[in-house]
Write an enzyme that holds these catalytic residues in place. Structure first.
Site, PDB file in Angstrom:
ATOM      1  CG  MET A   4      -0.279  -0.039   2.298  1.00 27.07           C
ATOM      2  SD  MET A   4      -0.840  -0.132   3.804  1.00 27.07           S
ATOM      3  CE  MET A   4      -2.074   1.365   3.729  1.00 27.07           C
ATOM      4  CG  LEU A  20      -6.374   4.214   1.802  1.00 22.03           C
ATOM      5  CD1 LEU A  20      -5.031   4.085   2.997  1.00 22.03           C
ATOM      6  CD2 LEU A  20      -7.665   4.483   2.688  1.00 22.03           C
ATOM      7  CG  LEU A  26      -9.274  -0.079   1.182  1.00 22.74           C
ATOM      8  CD1 LEU A  26      -9.076  -0.996   1.723  1.00 22.74           C
ATOM      9  CD2 LEU A  26      -8.276   1.432   1.258  1.00 22.74           C
ATOM     10  NE  ARG A  92      -5.331  -0.374  -6.030  1.00 26.02           N
ATOM     11  CZ  ARG A  92      -5.084   1.391  -5.924  1.00 26.02           C
ATOM     12  NH1 ARG A  92      -5.014   2.660  -6.735  1.00 26.02           N
ATOM     13  NH2 ARG A  92      -6.281   1.452  -6.820  1.00 26.02           N
ATOM     14  CE1 TYR A  93      -4.985   2.660  -2.255  1.00 21.78           C
ATOM     15  CE2 TYR A  93      -4.090   1.371   0.092  1.00 21.78           C
ATOM     16  CZ  TYR A  93      -5.350   1.041  -0.896  1.00 21.78           C
ATOM     17  OH  TYR A  93      -5.870   0.639  -1.180  1.00 21.78           O
ATOM     18  CG  HIS A 190      -5.603  -2.650   9.028  1.00 19.42           C
ATOM     19  ND1 HIS A 190      -6.849  -3.084   8.461  1.00 19.42           N
ATOM     20  CD2 HIS A 190      -4.835  -1.276   8.969  1.00 19.42           C
ATOM     21  CE1 HIS A 190      -7.115  -1.487   8.430  1.00 19.42           C
ATOM     22  NE2 HIS A 190      -6.027  -0.774   8.493  1.00 19.42           N
ATOM     23  CG  ASP A 267       8.363  -0.146  12.756  1.00 18.63           C
ATOM     24  OD1 ASP A 267       7.853  -0.918  13.314  1.00 18.63           O
ATOM     25  OD2 ASP A 267       9.904   0.061  12.340  1.00 18.63           O
ATOM     26  CD  GLU A 270      -2.357   0.018  10.328  1.00 17.84           C
ATOM     27  OE1 GLU A 270      -2.646  -1.350  11.428  1.00 17.84           O
ATOM     28  OE2 GLU A 270      -3.375   0.410  10.032  1.00 17.84           O
ATOM     29  CD  GLU A 274      -4.299   2.199  15.410  1.00 22.50           C
ATOM     30  OE1 GLU A 274      -4.731   1.185  16.399  1.00 22.50           O
ATOM     31  OE2 GLU A 274      -3.772   2.573  14.674  1.00 22.50           O
ATOM     32  CB  CYS A 334     -14.673 -13.166  -1.998  1.00 21.42           C
ATOM     33  SG  CYS A 334     -13.030 -13.126  -1.067  1.00 21.42           S
ATOM     34  CB  CYS A 337     -15.897 -11.536  -5.710  1.00 22.08           C
ATOM     35  SG  CYS A 337     -15.624 -10.393  -6.688  1.00 22.08           S
TER      36      CYS A 337
HETATM   37  C1  LIG Z   1      -1.992  -5.710   5.555  1.00 23.88           C
HETATM   38  C2  LIG Z   1      -3.136  -5.547   6.652  1.00 23.88           C
HETATM   39  C3  LIG Z   1      -4.718  -4.617   6.082  1.00 23.88           C
HETATM   40  C4  LIG Z   1      -5.866  -4.483   5.015  1.00 23.88           C
HETATM   41  C5  LIG Z   1      -6.969  -6.405   5.684  1.00 23.88           C
HETATM   42  C6  LIG Z   1      -6.385  -3.493   5.723  1.00 23.88           C
HETATM   43  C7  LIG Z   1      -7.522  -3.135   5.066  1.00 23.88           C
HETATM   44  C8  LIG Z   1      -8.687  -2.195   5.183  1.00 23.88           C
HETATM   45  N1  LIG Z   1      -8.266  -0.607   5.881  1.00 23.88           N
HETATM   46  C9  LIG Z   1      -8.940   0.480   5.501  1.00 23.88           C
HETATM   47  C10 LIG Z   1      -8.717   1.608   5.970  1.00 23.88           C
HETATM   48  C11 LIG Z   1      -7.838   2.114   5.671  1.00 23.88           C
HETATM   49  N2  LIG Z   1      -6.391   1.439   6.512  1.00 23.88           N
HETATM   50  C12 LIG Z   1      -5.801   2.881   6.619  1.00 23.88           C
HETATM   51  C13 LIG Z   1      -4.171   2.970   6.809  1.00 23.88           C
HETATM   52  C14 LIG Z   1      -3.587   1.306   6.946  1.00 23.88           C
HETATM   53  N3  LIG Z   1      -4.411  -0.007   6.371  1.00 23.88           N
HETATM   54  C15 LIG Z   1      -2.877  -0.796   6.566  1.00 23.88           C
HETATM   55  C16 LIG Z   1      -3.320  -2.521   6.375  1.00 23.88           C
HETATM   56  C17 LIG Z   1      -4.565  -2.719   5.824  1.00 23.88           C
HETATM   57  N4  LIG Z   1      -5.629  -2.618   5.796  1.00 23.88           N
HETATM   58  C18 LIG Z   1      -2.042   0.132   6.886  1.00 23.88           C
HETATM   59  C19 LIG Z   1      -0.254  -0.575   7.754  1.00 23.88           C
HETATM   60  C20 LIG Z   1      -2.858   1.354   7.175  1.00 23.88           C
HETATM   61  C21 LIG Z   1      -1.233   2.850   7.562  1.00 23.88           C
HETATM   62  C22 LIG Z   1      -0.264   2.689   6.606  1.00 23.88           C
HETATM   63  C23 LIG Z   1       0.855   3.382   7.914  1.00 23.88           C
HETATM   64  O1  LIG Z   1       2.010   3.513   7.001  1.00 23.88           O
HETATM   65  O2  LIG Z   1       0.950   3.290   8.395  1.00 23.88           O
HETATM   66  C24 LIG Z   1      -6.163   3.957   6.387  1.00 23.88           C
HETATM   67  C25 LIG Z   1      -6.006   5.267   6.323  1.00 23.88           C
HETATM   68  C26 LIG Z   1      -5.474   5.620   8.266  1.00 23.88           C
HETATM   69  C27 LIG Z   1      -6.964   6.404   8.756  1.00 23.88           C
HETATM   70  O3  LIG Z   1      -7.253   6.882   7.648  1.00 23.88           O
HETATM   71  O4  LIG Z   1      -6.984   6.299   9.534  1.00 23.88           O
HETATM   72  C28 LIG Z   1      -7.859   4.070   6.079  1.00 23.88           C
HETATM   73  C29 LIG Z   1      -9.229   4.784   6.478  1.00 23.88           C
HETATM   74  C30 LIG Z   1     -10.279  -0.733   5.275  1.00 23.88           C
HETATM   75  C31 LIG Z   1     -11.527   0.133   4.721  1.00 23.88           C
HETATM   76  C32 LIG Z   1      -9.679  -1.626   4.919  1.00 23.88           C
HETATM   77  C33 LIG Z   1     -10.767  -3.308   4.365  1.00 23.88           C
HETATM   78  C34 LIG Z   1     -11.628  -3.137   3.575  1.00 23.88           C
HETATM   79  S1  FES Z   2     -13.581  -9.201  -3.325  1.00 19.85           S
HETATM   80 FE1  FES Z   2     -12.299 -11.270  -3.424  1.00 19.85          FE
HETATM   81  S2  FES Z   2     -12.774 -11.927  -4.926  1.00 19.85           S
HETATM   82 FE2  FES Z   2     -13.659  -9.281  -5.319  1.00 19.85          FE
HETATM   83 FE   FE2 Z   3      -6.216  -0.496   6.388  1.00 21.81          FE
END
Ligand SMILES: C=CC1=C(C)c2cc3[nH]c(cc4nc(cc5[nH]c(cc1n2)c(C)c5CCC(=O)O)C(CCC(=O)O)=C4C)c(C)c3C=C
Ligand code: FES
Ligand code: FE2
Length: 354
Positions: A4, A20, A26, A92-93, A190, A267, A270, A274, A334, A337
């Protein structure tokens, strides 16, 4: 190397959040193209502060570059018939995005590439989103003319498990030997929205598989739980929550804990914000707990060798015609899906892209 990414500097935070929240693989929001920039603007100040607090940006690019260079050097030894190897990063972002990665690969005249996810466990919201993006750039001509294969998940690879286990052991060493075996291992990943879990996303069960493999490697030396962090928004997410679990354990008198990040290889806010700033600090100060965090894999040489082993085995099996461009498991969508891109993406990679 697909991941990401994260803002390398604080001013890049807004654009990171915007892309994102715009990612329809997502999350799907009403009027997303308008709502995403609005949410990004609103959340930026808070997230900027968190990146500020962890040293002025995300270290993910630096760690991925380090891991990629180490892996490529080892691969030249482990699998000389496909040498020289070179690691490219597509986030990705955040920069380098897939477009920038494509420019570099084109400049080098790359004809054969492995899409190697850097998420150990497969989720359609993470690896799936990265593969969908790569597929879009493959068919729109940005990244055409490359023969692709995919390493889509590796949550129980022995080298990865060994690297995590060693970091857990190092954290356990910090406890007094008389209490060490009572210390609770709290594996934290996460979280996922329950709507995604219930669609049949494989992530939750694959993370559990990783935890089982680590515990087996540790000889089940300690009691443990798998807990979930970073839930955002009002809808239900996978639990139990990491912070609630810490409080609950304190109440039960289980005040010694090792926190183990289990679903990310370097790192990020999170772990650093966090887990360290919020949870560990609170657990120590107001709950009277002794909490240690297992290190992220970052520059772990055991982990870098594991990446090289996975890539070498993949290239060897692929060259010998023993495996297809994609895994058998990747072929299954899925059960719930409804994203048409998933189907097209899987079909495209299954025939080796191009
Ligand atoms: C590795 C596992 C991760 C999964 C599975 C995942 C799913 C997921 N995340 C969101 C929404 C957000 N994620 C955000 C940040 C973020 N996500 C991950 C990992 C996973 N996400 C990481 C490591 C991070 C942090 C990046 C960093 O540099 O630390 C955020 C942005 C932060 C915020 O606004 O709080 C969002 C929003 C969804 C909706 C989702 C599954 C559908
Ligand atoms: S959401 Fe899992 S294959 Fe499309
Ligand atoms: Fe996330």
């Amino acid at each position: 190397m697909l991941n990401m990414g994260g803002p390398s500097t604080v001013p890049e935070t807004h654009d990171f959040l915007k892309s994102l929240f715009l990612d329809r693989d997502l999350m799907q929001l009403p009027f997303q193209s308008l709502l995403a920039p609005w949410i990004a603007r609103r959340r930026s100040p808070m997230i900027e502060q968190q990146y500020e607090a962890i040293g002025g940006g995300s270290p993910i690019l630096r760690w991925t570059e380090h891991q990629g260079a180490g892996m490529a050097a080892l691969l030249d030894e482990l699998h000389p018939t496909t040498a020289p190897h070179k690691a490219y990063i597509a986030f990705r972002y955040a920069r380098p995005l897939t477009d920038e990665c494509a420019t570099r690969m084109r400049a080098d005249g790359v004809k054969r590439a492995v899409a190697f996810t850097q998420y150990p466990q497969y989720s359609c919201s993470t690896t799936g989103s990265s593969l969908n993006e790569l597929y879009r750039k493959g068919i729109d001509g940005t990244l055409s003319g490359i023969e692709w294969s995919v390493i889509d998940r590796w949550g129980t690879h022995p080298g990865f498990i060994e690297a995590v286990a060693q970091n857990v052991e190092r954290a356990l060493q910090k406890f007094n030997p008389s209490v060490r075996s009572d210390t609770v291992l709290l594996f934290s990943a996460h979280s996922l929205p329950m709507s995604v879990v219930n669609r049949g996303d494989p992530y939750v069960s694959e993370v559990a598989g990783t935890v089982q493999a680590v515990m087996q490697r540790l000889g089940y030396s300690n009691p443990w739980r798998l807990v979930w962090q970073s839930q955002v928004g009002p809808r239900p997410w996978m639990g139990p929550k990491t912070d609630a679990a810490l409080k609950g354990l304190a109440k039960l008198g289980r005040k010694r804990v090792v926190l183990v990040p289990i679903a990310f290889t370097s790192d990020h806010i999170e772990t650093l914000f966090e887990l360290d700033h919020e949870y560990c600090a609170e657990a120590r100060e107001s709950l009277g707990m002794e909490v240690q965090r297992a290190e992220s894999l970052n520059d772990s040489p055991v982990f870098i060798r594991a990446l090289a082993d996975m890539a070498a085995q993949h290239l060897k099996d692929y060259s010998a015609g023993k495996i297809s461009p994609t895994s058998v498991q990747m072929g299954l969508r899925c059960p719930g899906c409804e994203n048409a891109t998933c189907g097209k993406q899987k079909a495209w990679f299954a025939k080796g892209g191009e």
